[in-house]
Design a protein around this motif. Structure first.
Motif, short mmCIF file in Angstrom:
data_model
loop_
_atom_site.label_atom_id
_atom_site.label_comp_id
_atom_site.label_asym_id
_atom_site.label_seq_id
_atom_site.Cartn_x
_atom_site.Cartn_y
_atom_site.Cartn_z
N ALA A 1 -117.52 -14.57 -14.89
CA ALA A 1 -117.90 -13.79 -16.06
C ALA A 1 -118.61 -14.63 -17.10
O ALA A 1 -119.46 -14.15 -17.85
N LYS A 2 -118.32 -15.93 -17.14
CA LYS A 2 -118.93 -16.82 -18.11
C LYS A 2 -119.08 -18.19 -17.47
O LYS A 2 -118.19 -18.67 -16.79
N PHE A 3 -120.23 -18.81 -17.71
CA PHE A 3 -120.50 -20.12 -17.15
C PHE A 3 -120.02 -21.21 -18.10
O PHE A 3 -120.20 -21.12 -19.32
N THR A 4 -119.45 -22.23 -17.53
CA THR A 4 -118.95 -23.37 -18.31
C THR A 4 -119.36 -24.66 -17.61
O THR A 4 -119.93 -24.65 -16.51
N GLY A 5 -119.01 -25.79 -18.22
CA GLY A 5 -119.26 -27.09 -17.62
C GLY A 5 -120.70 -27.54 -17.71
O GLY A 5 -121.18 -28.29 -16.85
N PHE A 6 -121.44 -27.11 -18.73
CA PHE A 6 -122.84 -27.50 -18.88
C PHE A 6 -122.93 -28.97 -19.28
O PHE A 6 -122.08 -29.51 -20.01
N SER A 7 -123.99 -29.60 -18.81
CA SER A 7 -124.29 -30.98 -19.19
C SER A 7 -125.80 -31.10 -19.37
O SER A 7 -126.57 -30.26 -18.90
N ALA A 8 -126.21 -32.17 -20.03
CA ALA A 8 -127.63 -32.34 -20.32
C ALA A 8 -128.39 -32.71 -19.05
O ALA A 8 -128.04 -33.67 -18.36
N GLY A 9 -129.41 -31.93 -18.73
CA GLY A 9 -130.24 -32.20 -17.57
C GLY A 9 -131.56 -32.81 -17.98
O GLY A 9 -131.73 -33.29 -19.11
N PRO A 10 -132.54 -32.84 -17.07
CA PRO A 10 -133.86 -33.37 -17.41
C PRO A 10 -134.50 -32.60 -18.57
O PRO A 10 -134.47 -31.37 -18.59
N GLY A 11 -135.05 -33.32 -19.50
CA GLY A 11 -135.68 -32.69 -20.66
C GLY A 11 -134.69 -32.14 -21.66
O GLY A 11 -135.08 -31.37 -22.55
N GLY A 12 -133.43 -32.49 -21.56
CA GLY A 12 -132.42 -32.01 -22.50
C GLY A 12 -131.90 -30.63 -22.21
O GLY A 12 -131.15 -30.07 -23.01
N THR A 13 -132.28 -30.03 -21.09
CA THR A 13 -131.81 -28.69 -20.73
C THR A 13 -130.34 -28.74 -20.34
O THR A 13 -129.90 -29.65 -19.64
N VAL B 1 -127.49 -27.75 -18.12
CA VAL B 1 -127.44 -27.32 -16.72
C VAL B 1 -126.03 -27.49 -16.19
O VAL B 1 -125.31 -28.43 -16.59
N THR B 2 -125.64 -26.59 -15.31
CA THR B 2 -124.37 -26.74 -14.60
C THR B 2 -124.56 -26.32 -13.15
O THR B 2 -125.38 -25.46 -12.84
N TYR B 3 -123.81 -26.99 -12.27
CA TYR B 3 -123.84 -26.69 -10.84
C TYR B 3 -122.43 -26.34 -10.39
O TYR B 3 -121.46 -26.94 -10.83
N PHE B 4 -122.33 -25.41 -9.46
CA PHE B 4 -121.02 -25.09 -8.88
C PHE B 4 -121.25 -24.37 -7.55
O PHE B 4 -122.36 -23.90 -7.26
N THR B 5 -120.20 -24.30 -6.76
CA THR B 5 -120.24 -23.62 -5.46
C THR B 5 -119.47 -22.31 -5.58
O THR B 5 -118.37 -22.28 -6.11
N ALA B 6 -120.07 -21.23 -5.08
CA ALA B 6 -119.45 -19.91 -5.18
C ALA B 6 -119.54 -19.22 -3.83
O ALA B 6 -120.53 -19.39 -3.10
N PRO B 7 -118.53 -18.42 -3.48
CA PRO B 7 -118.61 -17.65 -2.23
C PRO B 7 -119.54 -16.46 -2.40
O PRO B 7 -119.93 -16.08 -3.51
N ALA C 1 -129.14 -22.80 -15.75
CA ALA C 1 -129.80 -23.55 -16.81
C ALA C 1 -130.00 -22.65 -18.02
O ALA C 1 -130.36 -21.47 -17.88
N VAL C 2 -129.72 -23.20 -19.21
CA VAL C 2 -129.91 -22.46 -20.46
C VAL C 2 -131.34 -22.65 -20.92
O VAL C 2 -131.78 -23.78 -21.16
N LEU C 3 -132.08 -21.55 -21.03
CA LEU C 3 -133.48 -21.61 -21.43
C LEU C 3 -133.58 -21.70 -22.96
O LEU C 3 -132.61 -21.42 -23.68
N PRO C 4 -134.76 -22.07 -23.47
CA PRO C 4 -134.92 -22.14 -24.93
C PRO C 4 -134.68 -20.82 -25.64
O PRO C 4 -134.31 -20.80 -26.81
N ASN C 5 -134.91 -19.69 -24.95
CA ASN C 5 -134.66 -18.38 -25.58
C ASN C 5 -133.21 -17.93 -25.40
O ASN C 5 -132.91 -16.75 -25.57
N ARG C 6 -132.33 -18.90 -25.04
CA ARG C 6 -130.89 -18.68 -24.89
C ARG C 6 -130.55 -17.82 -23.69
O ARG C 6 -129.39 -17.42 -23.53
#
Length: 314
Positions: free
Chosen positions: A133-145, A147-153, A167-172
């Motif tokens: 329902a909600k994404f968590t665990g974001f970290s700074a990726g290339p260019g300051g974006t 980003v979070t990665y996870f495995t889902a069924p 990835a969180v875009l500039p327009n949120r």
């Protein structure tokens, strides 16, 4: 339990522990390498959808098998990233990219919004990952974006697992790209089976080689045992072979031979002492016999004279 059995058990335990560590290290290294490649492919795939997601505020799915028109509604969105065959423009992506990736656009703070999603086409069926329902665990990726990665069924039973990149875009907005990892998991599963089989064979070989080496290494102890049995039977002349100062068994054999030499000397001295005592006893008996013979005549004469005097007096 015999020393040989204890050594074999210790060797088997060490071999199993070493193989387990090696197997875990190899599996972890390959797992990380394969999933890093999947993450890199997700990052490259997401680059094709960033501009349409920012400009259109909606998502136009790429071509699916059987489709005849290129993606994009006005030619300025996702169509700018795909050619007439539905394949992405630019190097580095095979043809299955168009239909084998899951793409979705979510609103800030939620999972997937009404902006839509494009399911992945795998094995003739479309699948989508089961997103939280909600994404968590974001970290700074290339260019300051962020980003979070996870495995889902998969959201359907029997579907493949997905590696998902958010990835969180500039327009949120949140751009969600997922790739099925059934091939990767199949590779890891085959690696696990190979590791188990090779490890089992290696343990059996190690135990067989260890049994031979232990038997060869303990052969001097067998000689020590045989020598001890001969000495226990009364033969003190036997000595333990292969005495030297380079090995533990050789030093043990040398110490045992010194001890056996001293024991033999002590027994020889005891036998010599017993022989001397027997000789002294024989000489004492001879002396007593001779003395009694020599004293028998004077005593008889004294006894006769005494009896004669006694009768004469009477």
């Amino acid at each position: 339990m015999s020393l040989r059995a204890r050594l074999l058990l210790a060797l088997g335990a060490v071999a199993i522990a070493a193989l387990a560590v090696a197997d875990v290290a190899i599996y972890s290294a390959l797992h990380g390498s394969l999933f890093n490649k999947v993450d890199q492919s997700l990052q490259q795939a997401a680059a094709f959808f960033v501009r349409p997601a920012q400009q259109d505020q909606s998502l136009t799915c790429p071509l699916q098998p059987g489709s005849s028109s290129p993606p994009g509604s006005d030619g300025a969105g996702a169509a700018a990233f795909f050619n007439q065959s539905g394949h992405p423009r630019g190097p580095g992506f095979p043809a299955p990219f168009v239909s084998s990736y899951f793409v979705a656009l979510g609103a800030a703070g939620s999972s997937v919004s009404a902006a839509g999603e494009c399911p992945a086409y795998v094995g003739g069926h479309t699948y989508a990952p089961r997103l939280p329902a909600k994404f968590t665990g974001f970290s700074a990726g290339p260019g300051g974006t962020q980003v979070t990665y996870f495995t889902a069924p998969a959201d359907e039973k029997g579907g493949p697992d997905f590696q998902v990149r958010v990835a969180v875009l500039p327009n949120r907005r949140e751009l969600i790209v997922g790739a099925p990892v059934n091939d990767t998991e199949s590779t890891l599963h085959r690696l696990l089976l190979i590791e188990l089989g090779v490890s089992a064979i290696a343990v059996v070989f190690a135990l067989a080689a260890g049994w031979w080496l232990v038997r060869l290494g303990l052969r001097p102890l067998t000689e020590v045992e045989r020598t001890a049995e001969n000495i226990a039977a009364g033969d003190l002349r036997h000595r333990v072979p292969d005495e030297n100062d380079r090995t533990e068994v050789g030093r043990l054999a040398k110490a045992l031979n010194v001890m056996l030499g001293r024991i033999e000397s002590a027994f020889a001295a005891r036998v010599a002492s017993e022989e001397r005592l027997k000789g002294s006893e024989r000489r004492l008996r001879q002396f007593v016999g001779d003395a009694s013979h020599e004293l028998r005549t004077p005593i008889a004469a004294v006894s006769a004279y005494a009896e004669l005097f006694e009768r004469g007096a009477a």
